[in-house]
Motif scaffolding. Structure first.
Motif, PDB file in Angstrom:
ATOM      1  N   ASP A  61      -8.680   4.719 -48.226  1.00  0.00           N
ATOM      2  CA  ASP A  61      -6.987   4.582 -48.267  1.00  0.00           C
ATOM      3  C   ASP A  61      -6.745   5.947 -47.893  1.00  0.00           C
ATOM      4  OD1 ASP A  61      -6.608   1.938 -49.439  1.00  0.00           O
ATOM      5  OD2 ASP A  61      -6.009   2.499 -51.099  1.00  0.00           O
ATOM      6  N   CYS A  62      -6.830   7.173 -48.469  1.00  0.00           N
ATOM      7  CA  CYS A  62      -6.400   8.395 -47.090  1.00  0.00           C
ATOM      8  C   CYS A  62      -6.268   8.269 -46.476  1.00  0.00           C
ATOM      9  CB  CYS A  62      -7.063   8.991 -49.040  1.00  0.00           C
ATOM     10  SG  CYS A  62      -6.946  11.395 -48.291  1.00  0.00           S
ATOM     11  N   LEU A  63      -8.293   8.035 -45.917  1.00  0.00           N
ATOM     12  CA  LEU A  63      -8.154   7.835 -45.033  1.00  0.00           C
ATOM     13  C   LEU A  63      -7.453   6.946 -43.370  1.00  0.00           C
ATOM     14  CD1 LEU A  63     -11.998   8.444 -44.471  1.00  0.00           C
ATOM     15  CD2 LEU A  63     -10.545  10.303 -44.007  1.00  0.00           C
ATOM     16  N   PHE A  64      -7.157   5.747 -44.360  1.00  0.00           N
ATOM     17  CA  PHE A  64      -6.615   4.842 -43.447  1.00  0.00           C
ATOM     18  C   PHE A  64      -5.053   5.337 -43.217  1.00  0.00           C
ATOM     19  CE2 PHE A  64      -4.826   0.412 -43.975  1.00  0.00           C
ATOM     20  CZ  PHE A  64      -4.819  -0.181 -42.257  1.00  0.00           C
ATOM     21  N   ALA A  69       1.127  -1.445 -48.412  1.00  0.00           N
ATOM     22  CA  ALA A  69       0.550  -0.986 -49.943  1.00  0.00           C
ATOM     23  C   ALA A  69       0.296  -1.839 -50.990  1.00  0.00           C
ATOM     24  CB  ALA A  69       1.314  -0.370 -49.534  1.00  0.00           C
ATOM     25  N   LEU A  70       0.820  -3.261 -50.932  1.00  0.00           N
ATOM     26  CA  LEU A  70       0.488  -4.489 -51.392  1.00  0.00           C
ATOM     27  C   LEU A  70      -0.793  -4.535 -51.368  1.00  0.00           C
ATOM     28  CD1 LEU A  70       3.149  -6.925 -52.263  1.00  0.00           C
ATOM     29  CD2 LEU A  70       2.062  -5.240 -52.893  1.00  0.00           C
ATOM     30  N   LEU A  71      -1.870  -4.653 -49.675  1.00  0.00           N
ATOM     31  CA  LEU A  71      -2.756  -4.915 -49.961  1.00  0.00           C
ATOM     32  C   LEU A  71      -4.201  -4.230 -50.142  1.00  0.00           C
ATOM     33  CD1 LEU A  71      -2.682  -6.648 -46.034  1.00  0.00           C
ATOM     34  CD2 LEU A  71      -3.869  -7.101 -48.063  1.00  0.00           C
ATOM     35  N   THR A  72      -3.614  -2.818 -49.445  1.00  0.00           N
ATOM     36  CA  THR A  72      -4.580  -1.895 -49.539  1.00  0.00           C
ATOM     37  C   THR A  72      -5.223  -0.541 -50.949  1.00  0.00           C
ATOM     38  OG1 THR A  72      -3.355  -0.263 -48.724  1.00  0.00           O
ATOM     39  CG2 THR A  72      -4.495  -0.630 -47.566  1.00  0.00           C
ATOM     40  N   ILE A  73      -3.435  -0.773 -52.115  1.00  0.00           N
ATOM     41  CA  ILE A  73      -3.711  -0.590 -53.143  1.00  0.00           C
ATOM     42  C   ILE A  73      -3.285  -1.066 -54.346  1.00  0.00           C
ATOM     43  CG2 ILE A  73      -2.141   1.213 -54.532  1.00  0.00           C
ATOM     44  CD1 ILE A  73      -1.245   2.525 -52.153  1.00  0.00           C
ATOM     45  N   CYS A  96      -5.878   5.045 -56.205  1.00  0.00           N
ATOM     46  CA  CYS A  96      -5.138   4.178 -55.109  1.00  0.00           C
ATOM     47  C   CYS A  96      -4.606   4.817 -54.592  1.00  0.00           C
ATOM     48  CB  CYS A  96      -5.578   2.958 -54.420  1.00  0.00           C
ATOM     49  SG  CYS A  96      -7.804   2.175 -54.584  1.00  0.00           S
ATOM     50  N   ALA A  97      -3.590   4.683 -55.056  1.00  0.00           N
ATOM     51  CA  ALA A  97      -2.017   4.912 -54.434  1.00  0.00           C
ATOM     52  C   ALA A  97      -2.021   6.691 -54.335  1.00  0.00           C
ATOM     53  CB  ALA A  97      -0.650   4.530 -55.939  1.00  0.00           C
ATOM     54  N   LEU A  98      -2.641   7.015 -54.907  1.00  0.00           N
ATOM     55  CA  LEU A  98      -2.757   8.849 -55.018  1.00  0.00           C
ATOM     56  C   LEU A  98      -3.455   8.651 -53.570  1.00  0.00           C
ATOM     57  CD1 LEU A  98      -2.321  12.033 -56.012  1.00  0.00           C
ATOM     58  CD2 LEU A  98      -4.406  11.128 -57.160  1.00  0.00           C
ATOM     59  N   GLY A  99      -4.676   8.437 -53.504  1.00  0.00           N
ATOM     60  CA  GLY A  99      -5.078   8.604 -52.427  1.00  0.00           C
ATOM     61  C   GLY A  99      -4.496   8.498 -51.217  1.00  0.00           C
ATOM     62  N   ALA A 100      -3.909   7.095 -50.905  1.00  0.00           N
ATOM     63  CA  ALA A 100      -3.230   6.924 -49.597  1.00  0.00           C
ATOM     64  C   ALA A 100      -1.894   7.656 -49.615  1.00  0.00           C
ATOM     65  CB  ALA A 100      -2.631   4.979 -50.083  1.00  0.00           C
ATOM     66  N   GLY A 101      -1.459   8.367 -51.276  1.00  0.00           N
ATOM     67  CA  GLY A 101      -0.188   8.832 -50.968  1.00  0.00           C
ATOM     68  C   GLY A 101      -0.833  10.608 -49.952  1.00  0.00           C
ATOM     69  N   THR A 117       1.446  11.317 -58.095  1.00  0.00           N
ATOM     70  CA  THR A 117       1.250  10.549 -57.485  1.00  0.00           C
ATOM     71  C   THR A 117       2.757  10.135 -57.344  1.00  0.00           C
ATOM     72  OG1 THR A 117      -0.659   8.863 -58.003  1.00  0.00           O
ATOM     73  CG2 THR A 117       0.580   8.249 -56.781  1.00  0.00           C
ATOM     74  N   LEU A 118       3.630   9.387 -58.651  1.00  0.00           N
ATOM     75  CA  LEU A 118       4.836   9.433 -58.175  1.00  0.00           C
ATOM     76  C   LEU A 118       5.861  10.052 -57.358  1.00  0.00           C
ATOM     77  CD1 LEU A 118       6.864   6.631 -59.007  1.00  0.00           C
ATOM     78  CD2 LEU A 118       7.474   8.346 -60.773  1.00  0.00           C
ATOM     79  N   THR A 119       5.827  11.481 -57.728  1.00  0.00           N
ATOM     80  CA  THR A 119       6.294  12.993 -56.892  1.00  0.00           C
ATOM     81  C   THR A 119       5.923  12.923 -55.617  1.00  0.00           C
ATOM     82  OG1 THR A 119       5.820  13.912 -59.554  1.00  0.00           O
ATOM     83  CG2 THR A 119       7.253  14.851 -57.504  1.00  0.00           C
ATOM     84  N   LEU A 120       4.576  12.810 -55.887  1.00  0.00           N
ATOM     85  CA  LEU A 120       4.113  13.154 -53.829  1.00  0.00           C
ATOM     86  C   LEU A 120       4.920  11.532 -53.261  1.00  0.00           C
ATOM     87  CD1 LEU A 120       2.394  14.276 -52.216  1.00  0.00           C
ATOM     88  CD2 LEU A 120       0.251  12.330 -53.100  1.00  0.00           C
TER      89      LEU A 120
END
Lengths: 127, 298, 487
Positions: C58-61, C96-100, C121-126, C174-177
């Motif tokens: 997720d982070c990379l994507f 976000a729905l699909l990847t997290i 996952c949310a942290l990674g994507a963030g 994660t929320l703050t990010l």
């Protein structure tokens, strides 16, 4: 005389040297330039209007050959002393010749008879 | 022997000359055999559309590029092998100069000035001041117009006998352009500097040039004095009914939708227009250089 | 709007070539996750491993692909296309729905911890999004996060061991990010133009560079000077220039690393270089304090000599590239130098030009080589390794000479081919030296006959190509009437 008295239109079809000579003729004939009055040097005119000095000398040379100007030793060009401000009527009329030819052409193209044109001209001249 | 010597001398007197220059880029010909020579003290304006090959011609004439064929001479020396003496008498300002961006204007002028025997330090200092260029600013940080002015100062301060400017006015505002033209005009008048400049702004050329050369698709179409050009060429308009009587000799020929014909024609040796100009309905208009340029280049 | 078109929207901001490349790579990566999970490769066993892999993906994507929507959103705002703007947000929510959310749901179905999976996952994507769309000075901190996960273990609860502890700190973070990302996103979209360089997000910097690189003939060098602060700019030393000092004159006119500098400016430059190498070392020292890795790294003479060998080869690239650009610009130094009186005759200028362009780099390479040999002698490396190490500086010097000669001699060779050749050379050095060093046990792999033969052939090919180029360039240079010809 100051170089700013001349107006130069570089993109007019008429060459710049002719524009200068023409203006000198008119200025002398009209009496704005008195006999003996000094003209700005070639460098001054060229510098003021950002034009080639050779063009200015060519114009001065032509005017000198015409007898309009004369070269004063050590002082430069001046309006010829022999020139009277008032030239003969014939000479002054000759200066208007190109404009009159042009006017005649336009009148013919508009298919105007001579009479109304002359009438209008007379009124314009204010007689 | 004598004749050869004399010819050599006359060649040396010509500041800039090109014979049969041909060049091509990536297969398309840019120059197709151009001959051009400049008289000492003349101001030649080289005019042509964008991409007509003006810059290439100038570069080839100065030996900055090796043409496919033909040769160029600067003060009689082969342009590709100029000696120091010829180089010192020549100054060239390229289109959008970008040399030595890592120096300040002052440093660049100091550096280049060391090489020219007649370098005018005072002129360089005063002109920088007059043209409001900060001497301590890096050249990279100047605007294109300022950069061009610094390069013009560089060229003029070396007091050249031959000044070559490629599109000098392109990046300048009208005021700066007028100042440059004045400088060029006065240099030509005072020190007899020979000037070659290319431009597509015709009114600049009409002010200062004594001669013009039209470059069109790699050919020199026209080469004569500015005043003579204006006096010698005109546009002849013939109505449709008389278009058959058009003279065979014309620089350009354009037929309008109504069948009438426009031609750029030339006066003969006695100063007369071609006979067709006398036909009823025919008209000859004087042409400014710009109109002439457009008529020919179209 | 159809879902497929919504999903395709973020990809519109990518160039075609990038779109295909990143699309394929991410598809492969994504496919690799379940495969790795089922094959239990390297401790990927169980759901925590898969969650970790998914978060990294997720982070990379988000960093490389979805962040590009920012550029699209900016354009949409500037061109007043509100519908496009809304579609971009919809598509991001969909992604976000699909990847997290979807992976978290699937993993909880498989028996994992749904909250942990969702948070990770949310942290990674963030983090990925933050790297690309936050101002650059904040974005770079994301690069330190992997270090955190490796070395902060003792005091920061990680999901594999302490799921509840992890949730306690990770969920608010994660929320703050994401709130931070949203607020910067909003301001980036609304600000029309003229973001200050430091505050521009990294993706926009990249976009600017691509733009400059494609439109300007002067390859960004001028742009670099223009942006550089004045006190960082090297100050030229004009003493001893002018007629009779041809080499020095040319060094001034060539600019770059070989330019003569005033003493104070030289000191300043050296200080800047030392400081910029010292600071990362310091940061690493603090981050890895007390870990054996750092002391091992610093004490490892093998890595040091390898670094020196490679560096002396890599040094060739920048001056060669600079020279290439100089000789491609028809309105810059070439006409000035070609018409400058007092530089000397053509043969002298050609000689001096080679001196001015090659000597500074060659002497730097020689210094590095001496340092490298000194280290090698101090730790008693054997002759075989030393010869392998010498191939680095030798390649560097040959590459520099060959590339300089083809520029000066007007030999036309494509940018890509030159670059490929350089990469080939550097790979060859890296592989050969690493194979020669006794890093993997007592015997170095290069002494195996088969490997040695392949290496010899590869090296012979490299030098044959370089020498052939050098020869062509030398012939071209000798045949030119003067060396400053425009192509």
């Amino acid at each position: 005389m100051d170089a700013s008295l001349l107006t130069i239109q570089p993109n007019a079809p008429e060459p710049i040297y002719r524009q200068i000579v023409e203006q000198l003729r008119r200025l002398v004939a009209g009496g704005q330039l008195a006999a003996g009055e000094l003209l700005p040097s070639v460098r001054e005119v060229a510098g003021f209007h950002a034009i080639n000095p050779m063009t200015v000398s060519r114009a001065y040379g032509l005017a000198e050959a015409e007898g309009l100007l004369e070269r004063l030793r050590g002082k430069g060009m001046a309006v010829a002393a022999t020139r009277r401000a008032g030239q003969t009527e014939h000479q002054r009329l000759a200066l208007l010749e190109p404009q009159m030819v042009e006017l005649a052409r336009h009148a013919r193209e508009l298919e105007l008879p001579a009479e109304p044109v002359l009438r209008r001209l007379t009124r314009l001249l204010g007689d | 022997m004598n004749a050869m010597l004399r010819e050599k001398e006359s060649v040396a007197a010509v500041p800039l000359a090109a014979r049969g220059l041909t060049h091509c880029y990536e297969g398309s010909n840019v120059l197709r055999g151009v001959d051009l020579a400049l008289e000492p003290g003349s101001v030649l304006g080289l005019i042509g559309r964008n991409g007509a090959g003006k810059s290439t011609l100038i570069r080839a004439m100065l030996g900055l590029l090796q043409p496919l064929s033909g040769s160029a001479f600067v003060f009689g020396e082969p342009a590709l092998k100029l000696g120091d003496d010829a180089k010192a008498r020549l100054a060239y300002v390229p289109q959008q100069p970008e040399a030595l961006a890592w120096l300040t204007a002052q440093q660049m002028l100091d550096y280049v000035g060391r090489f020219y025997p007649r370098w005018d330090t005072e002129f360089a200092r005063k002109t920088l001041e007059r043209w409001k260029i900060q001497p301590n600013k890096l050249l990279a940080k100047l605007s294109p117009g300022e950069r061009q002015r610094v390069d013009l100062i560089r060229a003029l301060a070396s007091q050249p006998e031959l000044l070559v400017l490629d599109e000098p006015a392109a990046a300048l505002d009208p005021v700066a352009r007028r100042e440059l033209l004045r400088e060029v005009a006065l240099r030509a008048g005072d020190s007899g500097t020979t000037v070659l400049f290319s431009t597509h702004i015709v009114s600049d050329l009409e002010r200062v040039a004594s001669e013009i050369a039209f470059l069109h698709e790699g050919h020199l179409l026209l080469r004569c004095g500015v005043d003579e050009t204006k006096e010698r060429y005109g546009r002849l308009w013939l109505p449709a009914a008389k278009s058959a009587a058009a003279p065979a000799q014309a620089l350009s020929r354009r037929r309008h939708d109504d069948g009438s014909l426009s031609l750029v024609v030339e006066r003969d040796a006695q100063g007369r227009w071609p006979e067709a100009a006398e036909l009823p309905g025919a008209r000859v208009d004087a042409l400014g250089l710009e109109d002439l340029f457009v008529e020919i280049a179209e | 709007m159809k879902i497929v078109r919504l999903l395709g929207l973020p990809w519109m901001a990518l160039s075609r070539r990038w779109r295909v490349g990143t699309g394929i790579s991410f598809a492969l990566l994504f496919a690799a996750i379940p495969v790795a999970g089922t094959m239990k490769w390297r401790g990927f066993a169980g759901t925590p491993g898969i969650v970790h892999a998914m978060a990294t993906f997720d982070c990379l994507f988000w960093a490389l692909t979805l962040s590009q929507s920012l550029l699209l959103a900016r354009e949409a705002h500037r061109l007043r296309l509100p519908r496009l703007g809304r579609n971009i947000y919809t598509s991001l929510i969909l992604y976000a729905l699909l990847t997290i959310a979807l992976p978290a749901l699937l993993l909880s179905w498989l028996g994992g911890n749904a909250e942990v999976a969702l948070t990770e996952c949310a942290l990674g994507a963030g983090l990925g999004m933050a790297y690309a769309t936050l101002p650059a000075y904040l974005g770079v901190f994301v690069c330190f996060v992997p270090m955190l996960s490796d070395h902060a273990g003792p005091w920061l609860p990680m999901p594999a061991r302490l799921p509840d502890g992890f949730l306690a700190w990770a969920a608010p973070c994660t929320l703050t990010l994401w709130l931070l990302i949203a607020s910067f996103w909003r301001s980036n979209v609304r600000r029309d133009l003229g973001l200050i360089r430091g505050r521009r997000p990294i993706i926009m910097n990249l976009r600017m560079q691509a733009w400059y690189g494609n439109t300007c003939s002067n390859n960004g060098e001028v742009e670099l000077i223009r942006r550089r602060m004045r006190w960082l700019q090297p100050e030229v030393d004009l003493r001893f220039s002018g007629p009779g000092h041809t080499v020095r004159n040319l060094r001034i006119a060539m600019g770059g690393l070989g330019m003569p500098l005033t003493t104070s400016s030289r000191l300043k430059q050296v200080t800047i270089i030392l400081a910029s190498t010292a600071i990362p070392l310091l940061v690493m020292g603090i981050a890895w304090h007390g870990q054996p890795f750092l002391s091992n790294f610093l004490r490892s003479s093998e890595l040091l000599v390898f670094g020196l060998s490679l560096l002396s080869a890599v040094l060739a690239l920048a001056p060669a590239q600079t020279l290439r650009h100089r000789w491609n610009r028809p309105n810059a130094e070439l006409p000035l130098l070609a018409l400058l009186p007092g530089l000397g005759d053509s043969a002298e200028v050609k000689r001096s030009l080679l001196q001015a362009n090659l000597l500074p780099t060659l002497s730097l390479q020689a210094l590095l080589m001496l340092a490298m040999l000194g280290v090698a002698a101090a730790v008693h490396m054997n002759a075989g390794i030393r010869i392998m190490l010498l191939l680095g500086p030798a390649t560097g010097a040959t590459m520099l000479t060959a590339f300089a000669l083809i520029s000066l001699g007007g030999v036309r060779i494509g940018d890509g081919r030159q670059f490929a050749l350089a990469i080939y050379g550097y790979l060859l050095i890296s592989i050969s030296v690493l194979l020669a060093l006794p890093l993997f046990g007592s015997q170095s792999p290069i002494s195996i006959p088969g490997v040695a033969l392949i290496a010899a052939v590869a090296w012979a090919t490299l030098f044959a190509i370089l020498l052939r180029l050098a020869q062509r360039g030398w012939r071209g240079l000798r045949q030119r009437p003067h060396p400053f010809l425009i192509q």
